[in-house]
Design a protein around this motif. Sequence first.
Motif, PDB file in Angstrom:
ATOM      1  N   ASP A  71     -11.853  -5.264 -15.968  1.00 22.60           N
ATOM      2  CA  ASP A  71     -11.725  -5.002 -14.537  1.00 22.60           C
ATOM      3  C   ASP A  71     -10.275  -5.091 -14.061  1.00 22.60           C
ATOM      4  O   ASP A  71      -9.902  -4.441 -13.077  1.00 22.60           O
ATOM      5  CB  ASP A  71     -12.575  -5.992 -13.738  1.00 22.60           C
ATOM      6  N   GLU A  72      -9.448  -5.864 -14.735  1.00 16.90           N
ATOM      7  CA  GLU A  72      -8.069  -6.050 -14.297  1.00 16.90           C
ATOM      8  C   GLU A  72      -7.305  -4.727 -14.330  1.00 16.90           C
ATOM      9  O   GLU A  72      -6.476  -4.460 -13.453  1.00 16.90           O
ATOM     10  CB  GLU A  72      -7.363  -7.093 -15.169  1.00 16.90           C
ATOM     11  N   LYS A  73      -7.571  -3.897 -15.321  1.00 15.57           N
ATOM     12  CA  LYS A  73      -6.901  -2.596 -15.391  1.00 15.57           C
ATOM     13  C   LYS A  73      -7.245  -1.753 -14.161  1.00 15.57           C
ATOM     14  O   LYS A  73      -6.373  -1.128 -13.549  1.00 15.57           O
ATOM     15  CB  LYS A  73      -7.307  -1.855 -16.658  1.00 15.57           C
ATOM     16  N   LEU A  74      -8.525  -1.742 -13.792  1.00 12.97           N
ATOM     17  CA  LEU A  74      -8.947  -0.990 -12.610  1.00 12.97           C
ATOM     18  C   LEU A  74      -8.272  -1.541 -11.359  1.00 12.97           C
ATOM     19  O   LEU A  74      -7.746  -0.774 -10.538  1.00 12.97           O
ATOM     20  CB  LEU A  74     -10.472  -1.074 -12.465  1.00 12.97           C
ATOM     21  N   ILE A  75      -8.263  -2.850 -11.213  1.00  8.76           N
ATOM     22  CA  ILE A  75      -7.665  -3.465 -10.022  1.00  8.76           C
ATOM     23  C   ILE A  75      -6.184  -3.147  -9.932  1.00  8.76           C
ATOM     24  O   ILE A  75      -5.667  -2.776  -8.869  1.00  8.76           O
ATOM     25  CB  ILE A  75      -7.894  -4.994 -10.043  1.00  8.76           C
ATOM     26  N   GLU A  76      -5.475  -3.267 -11.050  1.00  7.45           N
ATOM     27  CA  GLU A  76      -4.032  -2.971 -11.047  1.00  7.45           C
ATOM     28  C   GLU A  76      -3.762  -1.506 -10.689  1.00  7.45           C
ATOM     29  O   GLU A  76      -2.818  -1.204  -9.950  1.00  7.45           O
ATOM     30  CB  GLU A  76      -3.432  -3.306 -12.413  1.00  7.45           C
ATOM     31  N   ASP A  77      -4.562  -0.604 -11.226  1.00  4.51           N
ATOM     32  CA  ASP A  77      -4.379   0.825 -10.919  1.00  4.51           C
ATOM     33  C   ASP A  77      -4.595   1.100  -9.433  1.00  4.51           C
ATOM     34  O   ASP A  77      -3.839   1.857  -8.805  1.00  4.51           O
ATOM     35  CB  ASP A  77      -5.357   1.673 -11.743  1.00  4.51           C
ATOM     36  N   ILE A  78      -5.629   0.495  -8.858  1.00 10.04           N
ATOM     37  CA  ILE A  78      -5.909   0.713  -7.432  1.00 10.04           C
ATOM     38  C   ILE A  78      -4.809   0.105  -6.573  1.00 10.04           C
ATOM     39  O   ILE A  78      -4.340   0.736  -5.610  1.00 10.04           O
ATOM     40  CB  ILE A  78      -7.289   0.120  -7.062  1.00 10.04           C
ATOM     41  N   VAL A  79      -4.373  -1.086  -6.906  1.00 11.04           N
ATOM     42  CA  VAL A  79      -3.308  -1.740  -6.140  1.00 11.04           C
ATOM     43  C   VAL A  79      -2.031  -0.907  -6.196  1.00 11.04           C
ATOM     44  O   VAL A  79      -1.347  -0.703  -5.179  1.00 11.04           O
ATOM     45  CB  VAL A  79      -3.057  -3.165  -6.670  1.00 11.04           C
ATOM     46  N   SER A  80      -1.691  -0.399  -7.380  1.00 14.65           N
ATOM     47  CA  SER A  80      -0.486   0.421  -7.529  1.00 14.65           C
ATOM     48  C   SER A  80      -0.581   1.692  -6.692  1.00 14.65           C
ATOM     49  O   SER A  80       0.360   2.058  -5.977  1.00 14.65           O
ATOM     50  CB  SER A  80      -0.284   0.772  -9.006  1.00 14.65           C
ATOM     51  N   ALA A  81      -1.736   2.374  -6.764  1.00 14.68           N
ATOM     52  CA  ALA A  81      -1.913   3.607  -5.996  1.00 14.68           C
ATOM     53  C   ALA A  81      -1.910   3.329  -4.498  1.00 14.68           C
ATOM     54  O   ALA A  81      -1.359   4.111  -3.709  1.00 14.68           O
ATOM     55  CB  ALA A  81      -3.213   4.295  -6.406  1.00 14.68           C
ATOM     56  N   ALA A  82      -2.495   2.216  -4.089  1.00 14.60           N
ATOM     57  CA  ALA A  82      -2.553   1.875  -2.669  1.00 14.60           C
ATOM     58  C   ALA A  82      -1.163   1.588  -2.103  1.00 14.60           C
ATOM     59  O   ALA A  82      -0.847   1.963  -0.973  1.00 14.60           O
ATOM     60  CB  ALA A  82      -3.468   0.676  -2.459  1.00 14.60           C
ATOM     61  N   LYS A  83      -0.330   0.922  -2.883  1.00 16.06           N
ATOM     62  CA  LYS A  83       1.039   0.651  -2.423  1.00 16.06           C
ATOM     63  C   LYS A  83       1.817   1.945  -2.253  1.00 16.06           C
ATOM     64  O   LYS A  83       2.683   2.058  -1.377  1.00 16.06           O
ATOM     65  CB  LYS A  83       1.737  -0.280  -3.407  1.00 16.06           C
ATOM     66  N   ASP A  84       1.498   2.929  -3.086  1.00 15.32           N
ATOM     67  CA  ASP A  84       2.175   4.224  -2.997  1.00 15.32           C
ATOM     68  C   ASP A  84       1.638   5.061  -1.837  1.00 15.32           C
ATOM     69  O   ASP A  84       2.397   5.671  -1.093  1.00 15.32           O
ATOM     70  CB  ASP A  84       2.012   4.975  -4.315  1.00 15.32           C
ATOM     71  N   ARG A  85       0.313   5.078  -1.656  1.00 18.94           N
ATOM     72  CA  ARG A  85      -0.319   5.963  -0.679  1.00 18.94           C
ATOM     73  C   ARG A  85      -0.473   5.339   0.696  1.00 18.94           C
ATOM     74  O   ARG A  85      -0.566   6.057   1.696  1.00 18.94           O
ATOM     75  CB  ARG A  85      -1.705   6.391  -1.184  1.00 18.94           C
ATOM     76  N   GLN A  86      -0.543   4.019   0.778  1.00 25.38           N
ATOM     77  CA  GLN A  86      -0.732   3.302   2.037  1.00 25.38           C
ATOM     78  C   GLN A  86      -1.915   3.853   2.845  1.00 25.38           C
ATOM     79  O   GLN A  86      -1.777   4.307   3.982  1.00 25.38           O
ATOM     80  CB  GLN A  86       0.551   3.354   2.868  1.00 25.38           C
ATOM     81  N   PRO A  87      -3.103   3.815   2.271  1.00 25.64           N
ATOM     82  CA  PRO A  87      -4.271   4.336   2.978  1.00 25.64           C
ATOM     83  C   PRO A  87      -4.719   3.403   4.101  1.00 25.64           C
ATOM     84  O   PRO A  87      -4.342   2.222   4.140  1.00 25.64           O
ATOM     85  CB  PRO A  87      -5.339   4.398   1.881  1.00 25.64           C
ATOM     86  N   ALA A  88      -5.553   3.928   5.000  1.00 25.40           N
ATOM     87  CA  ALA A  88      -6.086   3.119   6.090  1.00 25.40           C
ATOM     88  C   ALA A  88      -7.098   2.104   5.576  1.00 25.40           C
ATOM     89  O   ALA A  88      -7.292   1.041   6.174  1.00 25.40           O
ATOM     90  CB  ALA A  88      -6.729   4.018   7.142  1.00 25.40           C
ATOM     91  N   PHE A  89      -7.746   2.411   4.478  1.00 26.44           N
ATOM     92  CA  PHE A  89      -8.711   1.519   3.849  1.00 26.44           C
ATOM     93  C   PHE A  89      -8.910   1.968   2.402  1.00 26.44           C
ATOM     94  O   PHE A  89      -8.455   3.055   2.005  1.00 26.44           O
ATOM     95  CB  PHE A  89     -10.055   1.525   4.593  1.00 26.44           C
ATOM     96  N   ILE A  90      -9.586   1.155   1.622  1.00 25.19           N
ATOM     97  CA  ILE A  90      -9.925   1.497   0.240  1.00 25.19           C
ATOM     98  C   ILE A  90     -11.438   1.332   0.078  1.00 25.19           C
ATOM     99  O   ILE A  90     -12.002   0.310   0.468  1.00 25.19           O
ATOM    100  CB  ILE A  90      -9.196   0.584  -0.761  1.00 25.19           C
ATOM    101  N   ALA A  91     -12.075   2.349  -0.464  1.00 21.68           N
ATOM    102  CA  ALA A  91     -13.509   2.286  -0.747  1.00 21.68           C
ATOM    103  C   ALA A  91     -13.715   2.461  -2.243  1.00 21.68           C
ATOM    104  O   ALA A  91     -13.201   3.403  -2.846  1.00 21.68           O
ATOM    105  CB  ALA A  91     -14.256   3.369   0.025  1.00 21.68           C
TER     106      ALA A  91
END
Length: 399
Positions: A71-91
């Motif tokens: 699960d850590e790989k998934l979490i790191e990938d999402i965190v990295s993408a979120a920092k780049d994209r700055q979405p209003a929320f994550i689902a």
Amino acid sequence: MKNVSKIIPCYAADTSGVCSALYEFGGMIVVHDASGCNSTYSTHDEPRWYDMRSDIYISALTETDAILGNDEKLIEDIVSAAKDRQPAFIALCGSPMPMMTGFDYEAVARDIQGRTGIPTFGLATNGTRSYISGAGMALEAIVREFVHDMPKEDFDGIAINIIGATPLDFGLTGAVENMKKLYSRPKMKVISSIGMGGTLDEIRKAASANVNLVVSYCGLPAARYMEKEFGIPYICGVPLGDVDMIQAGALSSFMYETAHDGISRMMAAMCRGRATDEKAERLVIGEAVLAGSIAFEWSIMTRHAVDVICPPDIDAELSPDKKDMPLYAEEDIKAYIKDRGIKEVVADPLYKYIIPEGCRLIELPHFAFSGRCFAKDMKDPTCNDFLDDLVLAINKKNE
């Protein structure tokens, strides 16, 4: 084998429902699934993909990740993408594989939100339920996260939220735009569209409405939550035709009544005149609220009872007599039509392959069922000529 689609296709899955419901809100949707499966959710079930941007990602789950629970790989990938994209929320939603490995969506969502500071929610989809389930969970999550109590609109009329419209049920036909125009009349105001045609800024004001119009079964969980938390009653129905039509006018009247007495109503099912034991010879197959609205109007036109079958719905008991039937298996639908002596059916064109001989099919394409096959033939149910076209099709079949 029961509930296996051997002839007709299945309906779009719950993962597609999540992607469709959240598509326009500026969030980041991550489907926990194998690499290459993104096209299923973003192109096959999403007609806006080519004209409107949305951040829909796939986790690229590998066999090793699935077996070892990385699960850590998934979490790191999402965190990295979120920092780049700055979405209003994550689902975060998923497919059958994380279901089988026991993936904890809520725990991972809390971890991601803690690392990013971005509102994150996990939606425990598994790819085995219909889009109704996924879209319903997604819209309820949006409402829980972004709608907070506030004073009601201070004007002499009704303030409305339209809840549950997605292209899976309405296509890109302009239905939401027409509904907004229809209810932007004296003493009527649309606060938000929680679904297609809406924004998060509008949704943040949704608690100021005094009635919710639920236009598909996808919107019921959000509407029920808002009724409980903010005291906003809801009514289920789709305004077929303009406000001068019988059904659309009745729906407007019931919305006024619902806003003032605070009693939620299932208008589409309640008004079909099924108090008698009359045997129906006509049937509508499809999503519960739209199909129920069509059945109501059809019963008015023919002055006879009309039944409804709701294959994609999980518990579509939208009428007091429970005659909206959530039949899933194609053999059950075929048997029902044959055994009941149904003479006319309004349904997607692909249902012609299980319609018994002697039964007439009036075609009404449903994107969640047949996808792009008949997308160009989809009709806006709120436009003035929708009922005229339906009557002409019925009359033509009867000639």
